[in-house]
Enzyme design. Structure first.
Site, short mmCIF file in Angstrom:
data_model
loop_
_atom_site.label_atom_id
_atom_site.label_comp_id
_atom_site.label_asym_id
_atom_site.label_seq_id
_atom_site.Cartn_x
_atom_site.Cartn_y
_atom_site.Cartn_z
N SER A 210 32.04 35.27 38.65
CA SER A 210 30.99 36.29 38.52
C SER A 210 29.83 35.97 39.45
O SER A 210 29.24 36.86 40.08
CB SER A 210 30.50 36.41 37.07
OG SER A 210 29.93 35.19 36.65
N ASP A 268 25.28 28.82 38.17
CA ASP A 268 26.46 29.25 38.95
C ASP A 268 26.04 29.95 40.24
O ASP A 268 26.59 29.69 41.31
CB ASP A 268 27.34 30.20 38.12
CG ASP A 268 27.99 29.50 36.94
OD1 ASP A 268 27.73 28.29 36.77
OD2 ASP A 268 28.74 30.14 36.19
N1 LIG Z 1 36.82 39.35 42.52
C1 LIG Z 1 36.22 40.08 41.57
N2 LIG Z 1 36.35 41.42 41.56
C2 LIG Z 1 35.74 42.15 40.62
N3 LIG Z 1 35.00 41.65 39.62
C3 LIG Z 1 34.83 40.33 39.57
C4 LIG Z 1 35.44 39.47 40.53
N4 LIG Z 1 35.10 38.21 40.21
C5 LIG Z 1 34.33 38.28 39.11
N5 LIG Z 1 34.17 39.54 38.71
C6 LIG Z 1 33.37 40.00 37.55
O1 LIG Z 1 32.96 38.83 36.84
C7 LIG Z 1 33.48 38.85 35.49
C8 LIG Z 1 33.88 37.43 35.08
O2 LIG Z 1 32.75 36.72 34.80
P1 LIG Z 1 32.70 35.53 33.76
O3 LIG Z 1 31.34 34.97 33.89
O4 LIG Z 1 33.15 35.97 32.42
O5 LIG Z 1 33.78 34.48 34.33
P2 LIG Z 1 33.62 33.39 35.48
O6 LIG Z 1 32.38 33.64 36.22
O7 LIG Z 1 34.89 33.41 36.25
O8 LIG Z 1 33.55 32.04 34.68
P3 LIG Z 1 32.25 31.08 34.37
O9 LIG Z 1 31.09 32.00 34.18
O10 LIG Z 1 32.63 30.37 33.13
O11 LIG Z 1 32.17 30.21 35.54
C9 LIG Z 1 34.64 39.80 35.52
O12 LIG Z 1 34.80 40.40 34.22
C10 LIG Z 1 34.21 40.82 36.57
O13 LIG Z 1 33.37 41.78 35.98
C1 LIG Z 2 28.48 28.48 30.18
C2 LIG Z 2 27.52 28.37 31.35
O1 LIG Z 2 26.66 27.25 31.11
C3 LIG Z 2 28.23 28.08 32.64
C4 LIG Z 2 29.24 29.10 33.05
O2 LIG Z 2 29.81 28.69 34.27
C5 LIG Z 2 26.71 29.65 31.41
C6 LIG Z 2 25.49 29.54 32.31
O3 LIG Z 2 25.03 28.44 32.63
O4 LIG Z 2 24.99 30.61 32.67
MG LIG Z 3 30.47 33.65 35.27
#
Ligand SMILES: Nc1ncnc2c1ncn2[C@@H]1O[C@H](COP(=O)(O)OP(=O)(O)OP(=O)(O)O)[C@@H](O)[C@H]1O
Ligand SMILES: C[C@@](O)(CCO)CC(=O)[O-]
Ligand SMILES: [Mg+2]
Length: 460
Positions: A210, A268
């Site tokens: 994200s 992040d």
């Molecule tokens: N390549 C992509 N294309 C479209 N949407 C995306 C893409 N990558 C991320 N997203 C958006 O980000 C969301 C995922 O975010 P989420 O924060 O839940 O997971 P993450 O960022 O992979 O993991 P974390 O936050 O734990 O590192 C998806 O539901 C989507 O809305």
């Molecule tokens: C779970 C969390 O600590 C990390 C997600 O990659 C959320 C954040 O810091 O925003």
């Molecule tokens: Mg995320």
């Protein structure tokens, strides 16, 4: 007296709000109006303002970009220690990955905005005129700083995009984030665009997909609207923005993360923007220059989860059991500090002696993350499988499924790693041995993107 052409945005501002777009005759030195070009873009540089001492009206001249196609990319991340605790003001140690998200932006003359998100099978378009009508519902700046998306504004955007009120599915969040950043960043002059985003990162698996998405969106839209420069020089394939510009990208990407996560810490998007290794605490980013090359095995359990829901769950647990949960968060903070200290010592005196400490810190933190409610049976399994090969693992990112990281010592035999990978694959998991510490957000000439990425974009 010099006459300035229509290719410059001229605004008369009073108290921060634009009063009119003007074509004026001005008394400004000609040398302040320059055009400069990089290989793909042409800017008119005219960043100055004049203020009338009598009525305090300000005339602002901004640079406007004549856009051509370009691309940006941003890395994913792993959090070594501090996930969740960092949302509550504790420290996190995070490192960028060599897996990246790519965004290609193409101006068009169709009067439409098109967005293609092939990882999640989304392809949508809107008329710029329709989007224009939404602008009056957004308030995005306060004292020239981006301000957080307001829930009422989000409701309006959801209504516009036909997204249900409580919907938090992958497509809804990606589309809302795009609409929010596009309208907020380009509010002065909504461009007609074709945007495609494709990622090497698994979506929603703890590797900062994200944030990489938000960083790419922010960087591309800020560049297109001329609010940051185009750092591509003649003959170069990639460019990097200045520190000030990276700060602007990071601030907007944080707003994007707010749309997706609700209450992100900002760690992040900081890694996505800056790359490398960093310590993040309460908004303060400290680059860690002395980090040894760590070998990491990344394992995706493929169990879907939402960072937004997991972060909200931890908050509820802290509210319910403060005396129990706060000491756990303090302990995670102490783990991050000790880990940073150990990594520093390893650079000073490279040896294998410190590895047992790093391994034990992984084990302790994994238990803590289970206590605060972000574990998952699939992650327990991952830890057991790697432990049976003498390796130490913990979840990374928001947990609840998604990815785990396993520390690989330099003296671990490759046959051990291979055997562990085999067993993990038998559980239905996916594994990569990975390098950490790649560059932050980059600008690319679209012809210089690697073949795999070009192929995806060309196929859209
Ligand atoms: N390549 C992509 N294309 C479209 N949407 C995306 C893409 N990558 C991320 N997203 C958006 O980000 C969301 C995922 O975010 P989420 O924060 O839940 O997971 P993450 O960022 O992979 O993991 P974390 O936050 O734990 O590192 C998806 O539901 C989507 O809305
Ligand atoms: C779970 C969390 O600590 C990390 C997600 O990659 C959320 C954040 O810091 O925003
Ligand atoms: Mg995320």
């Amino acid at each position: 007296m010099y006459r300035i052409g229509l290719s410059v945005n001229l605004e008369l501002r009073s108290g921060g709000s634009p009063l009119a777009l003007l074509f004026l005759t001005l008394n400004v030195p000609f040398k302040e109006l320059l055009t400069y070009e990089c290989c793909e873009h042409r800017y008119l540089v005219a960043d100055w303002s004049l203020e009338c001492p009598a009525c305090a009206l300000r005339l602002i001249c901004r640079r406007k970009m004549m856009v051509k196609e370009f691309a940006v990319s941003a890395p994913g991340k792993v959090i070594l220690h501090g996930e969740h605790a960092v949302v509550h003001g504790k420290a996190a140690l995070a490192v960028s990955l060599n897996l990246r998200t790519f965004l290609r932006i193409r101006p068009n003359k169709s009067g439409k905005v098109l967005i293609h998100l092939p990882n999640i099978g989304t392809r949508l378009s809107w008329d710029v005129v329709q989007l224009q009508a939404l602008l009056s519902t957004l308030q995005v700046y306060k004292n020239d700083e981006p301000i957080s998306p307001h829930p009422e504004e989000m409701e309006k955007l959801k209504e516009f995009a036909g997204i249900e009120k409580h919907s938090a599915d992958t497509e809804s969040l990606a589309v809302l984030t795009f609409l929010y950043l596009y309208l907020s960043i380009c509010e002065r002059d909504l461009p007609s665009l074709d945007i495609a985003v494709w990622s090497e990162l698994p979506t929603g698996a703890g590797l900062g997909s994200s944030a990489a998405y938000s960083v790419c969106m922010a960087a591309a839209l800020l560049t297109t609207s001329g609010q940051i420069s185009c750092p591509l020089e003649y003959g170069t394939d990639t460019g990097r923005w200045t520190v000030d510009e990276l700060n602007i990208i990071n601030k907007w990407a944080f707003q994007g993360e707010k749309v997706i996560h609700g209450n992100p810490s900002g760690v992040d998007n900081a890694v996505g923007a800056w790359g490398g290794a960093l310590r993040y605490r309460a908004g303060k980013i400290t680059t860690l220059n002395r980090v040894p090359t760590l070998k990491i095995l990344l394992t995706n359990t493929k169990v879907p989860r939402s960072t937004k829901i997991l972060v909200a769950g931890v908050k509820n647990k802290i509210l319910k059991f403060p005396a129990i949960m706060n000491p756990v968060l303090d302990s995670i903070d102490a783990i991050a500090s000790l880990c940073e200290h150990v990594l520093d010592a390893m650079v000073e005196t490279p040896s294998l002696e410190e590895y047992p400490v790093l391994e034990e810190l992984f084990d302790i933190n994994q238990h803590h993350l289970n206590v605060i409610g972000v574990g998952h049976p699939s992650l327990d399994r991952l830890c057991h499988v790697t432990a049976s090969h003498g390796l130490h693992s913990k979840l990374t990112g928001a947990g609840g499924g998604g990815c785990g990281i396993t520390l690989l010592r330099p003296d671990t035999d490759s046959s051990v790693v291979e055997a562990a990978k085999q067993d993990l694959k038998l559980c239905g998991f996916e594994c990569w041995e990975t390098n950490i510490g790649g560059p932050g957000v980059l600008l690319h000439s679209s012809s210089s993107l690697k073949a795999e990425v070009q192929q995806v974009f060309e196929g859209l």
